[in-house]
Design an enzyme around this catalytic site. Sequence first.
Site, PDB file in Angstrom:
ATOM      1  N   GLY A   1      42.991  42.412  43.290  1.00  0.00           N
ATOM      2  CA  GLY A   1      43.260  43.394  42.480  1.00  0.00           C
ATOM      3  C   GLY A   1      43.163  44.697  43.193  1.00  0.00           C
ATOM      4  NE  ARG A   2      38.750  46.872  40.468  1.00  0.00           N
ATOM      5  CZ  ARG A   2      37.495  46.535  40.063  1.00  0.00           C
ATOM      6  NH1 ARG A   2      36.926  47.752  39.636  1.00  0.00           N
ATOM      7  NH2 ARG A   2      36.983  45.419  40.145  1.00  0.00           N
TER       8      ARG A   2
ATOM      9  CE1 TYR B   1      43.661  45.463  25.536  1.00  0.00           C
ATOM     10  CE2 TYR B   1      43.329  44.193  27.376  1.00  0.00           C
ATOM     11  CZ  TYR B   1      43.455  45.464  26.802  1.00  0.00           C
ATOM     12  OH  TYR B   1      43.015  46.461  27.758  1.00  0.00           O
TER      13      TYR B   1
ATOM     14  CD  GLN C   1      48.079  39.249  31.794  1.00  0.00           C
ATOM     15  OE1 GLN C   1      48.070  40.628  31.528  1.00  0.00           O
ATOM     16  NE2 GLN C   1      46.846  38.449  31.761  1.00  0.00           N
TER      17      GLN C   1
ATOM     18  NE  ARG D   1      43.346  37.572  34.442  1.00  0.00           N
ATOM     19  CZ  ARG D   1      43.287  38.726  35.395  1.00  0.00           C
ATOM     20  NH1 ARG D   1      43.065  39.801  34.789  1.00  0.00           N
ATOM     21  NH2 ARG D   1      43.096  38.458  36.558  1.00  0.00           N
TER      22      ARG D   1
ATOM     23  CG  LEU E   1      34.159  43.906  42.644  1.00  0.00           C
ATOM     24  CD1 LEU E   1      32.688  44.428  42.224  1.00  0.00           C
ATOM     25  CD2 LEU E   1      34.937  45.080  43.271  1.00  0.00           C
TER      26      LEU E   1
ATOM     27  N   PRO F   1      47.755  40.568  37.132  1.00  0.00           N
ATOM     28  CG  PRO F   1      47.611  39.799  35.088  1.00  0.00           C
ATOM     29  CD  PRO F   1      47.371  39.263  36.568  1.00  0.00           C
TER      30      PRO F   1
HETATM   31  C1  LIG Z   1      45.067  49.144  37.046  1.00  0.00           C
HETATM   32  C2  LIG Z   1      44.720  47.952  36.515  1.00  0.00           C
HETATM   33  C3  LIG Z   1      45.471  47.591  35.756  1.00  0.00           C
HETATM   34  C4  LIG Z   1      45.150  46.356  35.123  1.00  0.00           C
HETATM   35  N1  LIG Z   1      46.162  45.738  34.277  1.00  0.00           N
HETATM   36  C5  LIG Z   1      45.725  44.245  33.749  1.00  0.00           C
HETATM   37  C6  LIG Z   1      46.587  43.576  32.675  1.00  0.00           C
HETATM   38  O1  LIG Z   1      47.640  44.161  32.548  1.00  0.00           O
HETATM   39  N2  LIG Z   1      46.347  42.397  32.483  1.00  0.00           N
HETATM   40  C7  LIG Z   1      45.108  41.769  32.771  1.00  0.00           C
HETATM   41  O2  LIG Z   1      44.651  40.798  32.455  1.00  0.00           O
HETATM   42  N3  LIG Z   1      44.261  42.445  33.578  1.00  0.00           N
HETATM   43  C8  LIG Z   1      44.516  43.872  34.195  1.00  0.00           C
HETATM   44  N4  LIG Z   1      43.774  44.383  35.010  1.00  0.00           N
HETATM   45  C9  LIG Z   1      42.358  43.685  35.615  1.00  0.00           C
HETATM   46  C10 LIG Z   1      42.955  42.832  36.899  1.00  0.00           C
HETATM   47  O3  LIG Z   1      43.827  42.036  37.037  1.00  0.00           O
HETATM   48  C11 LIG Z   1      41.526  42.320  37.711  1.00  0.00           C
HETATM   49  O4  LIG Z   1      41.488  41.283  36.866  1.00  0.00           O
HETATM   50  C12 LIG Z   1      40.492  43.268  37.726  1.00  0.00           C
HETATM   51  O5  LIG Z   1      41.018  44.527  38.249  1.00  0.00           O
HETATM   52  C13 LIG Z   1      39.349  42.740  38.723  1.00  0.00           C
HETATM   53  O6  LIG Z   1      39.810  42.481  40.056  1.00  0.00           O
HETATM   54  P1  LIG Z   1      39.631  43.396  41.178  1.00  0.00           P
HETATM   55  O7  LIG Z   1      38.021  43.493  41.322  1.00  0.00           O
HETATM   56  O8  LIG Z   1      40.058  42.481  42.462  1.00  0.00           O
HETATM   57  O9  LIG Z   1      40.402  44.783  41.023  1.00  0.00           O
HETATM   58  C14 LIG Z   1      43.963  45.425  35.525  1.00  0.00           C
HETATM   59  C15 LIG Z   1      43.031  46.155  36.683  1.00  0.00           C
HETATM   60  C16 LIG Z   1      43.380  47.504  37.051  1.00  0.00           C
HETATM   61  C17 LIG Z   1      42.591  47.980  38.074  1.00  0.00           C
END
Ligand SMILES: Cc1cc2nc3c(=O)[nH]c(=O)nc-3n(C[C@H](O)[C@H](O)[C@H](O)COP(=O)(O)O)c2cc1C
Length: 394
Positions: free
Chosen positions: A330-331, A188, A101, A236, A308, A25
């Site tokens: 994610g990113r 949250y 989510q 989560r 990451l 998400p």
């Molecule tokens: C733009 C953005 C929005 C996010 N929104 C949510 C969200 O709605 N719910 C959630 O549990 N985590 C959210 N996250 C966290 C991501 O789901 C993920 O856990 C986090 O970016 C780490 O993973 P990554 O290193 O692959 O980006 C968000 C992250 C980013 C970058």
Amino acid sequence: MSSLMLFSPFSIRGVTLKNRVVVPPMHQYSAVKGFPTDWHLMNAGKFAAGGAGLVVVESTKVERRGCGTVGDLGIWDDAFIEPLKRLVKFIHEQGAVAGIQLGHSGRKARANRPWEGDGPLQRRPNVEDWDAWTPVAPSAIAHSEKWHVPRALERHEVKDLVQAWGRGARRAHEAGFEVLELHGAHGYLVHEFLSERSNQRTDEYGGSEANRMRFLIEIAEAVRTHWPERKPLFVRLSVEDNAGWGPEQSVRLAKILKTKGVDVIDCSSGGITDQAPILGREIKYSYQVPLSEYVRRHADIMTMAVGLIIHGDQAEDILRESQADLIAVGREILNNPNWPMDAALKLGAEGPFRNVPPQFGWWLGTRARRGFGTQPSTYQVGLQVGLEETRKVL
Ligand SMILES: Cc1cc2nc3c(=O)[nH]c(=O)nc-3n(C[C@H](O)[C@H](O)[C@H](O)COP(=O)(O)O)c2cc1C
């Protein structure tokens, strides 16, 4: 069937993902009064078309008060079902499974979009229901100095909120989502109940660990009465929050959640303070994977690793080492929505373009059969061959 774990189909209950790549998400802050826009269609659509097995739509709020920003998605009314259906249909048409989510921002509600400033929103004339949007929490304790003090929820409001999550699940099901995730992390509302730091209630929702877990457990029960048996349910957690809640508590909670019909723990960290969730160390590749491995091993439950995870071979290793069952990217998938296709190619998966829609998959497959674009390093060789062929013609 691929010999790579990352690109092998994976079934949970009655749902089969074509591979183990999950788009976690990620808020888009782009909803209008809680309703999805074309942005959401484009965003989820490009990830689905990029080849991910599961695309989880961002934290979608079970009540208006739970919106983090003016752009949060909502699911607190039946009116949201039809527009969400459009998203689901499009994701499914691209061959991915659609998940969503459910969330509630608690004391971190009514905040700025990240790029508009970190912290609470200042009163604005265009927010018509400013007072109704007052942040609520288990106790009247602010997240930090710069945040507003939330209003402590009355006991009957906690009970109502549990049902609001159940109703959200019913709407998600009616919209056609196949996977549901409950947001219990990142400081949250649900996490605020779990943490002693934010929960100082004296009723059955505060005090002992069992009492602090009660809100989430009741939510899982309420959700399962509306969310069909054949559909997977994820939770989560901030498995480590650096402020009193850690892997042991998470394992105890995960074991209980499993008995309530929860299938997967999505293992994240942090958020209850402004400290980075770094587990006392620097943030590095796979920094949360040890949390996933710990929960998976000690709670005997499926887990999703996130944080990451950037490279295909990194993801494959995590699965091979039994550190997780699913991989969330994610990113990096924001950077490259075709990440699954790209990773399949780099890992040498059989038919790397079969997982994506034919509108581009067919062309890339045809090109690959002619020896182009299958390995980044073939460029020089290809160029040479091309030159020789040209010389022959000349
Ligand atoms: C733009 C953005 C929005 C996010 N929104 C949510 C969200 O709605 N719910 C959630 O549990 N985590 C959210 N996250 C966290 C991501 O789901 C993920 O856990 C986090 O970016 C780490 O993973 P990554 O290193 O692959 O980006 C968000 C992250 C980013 C970058």
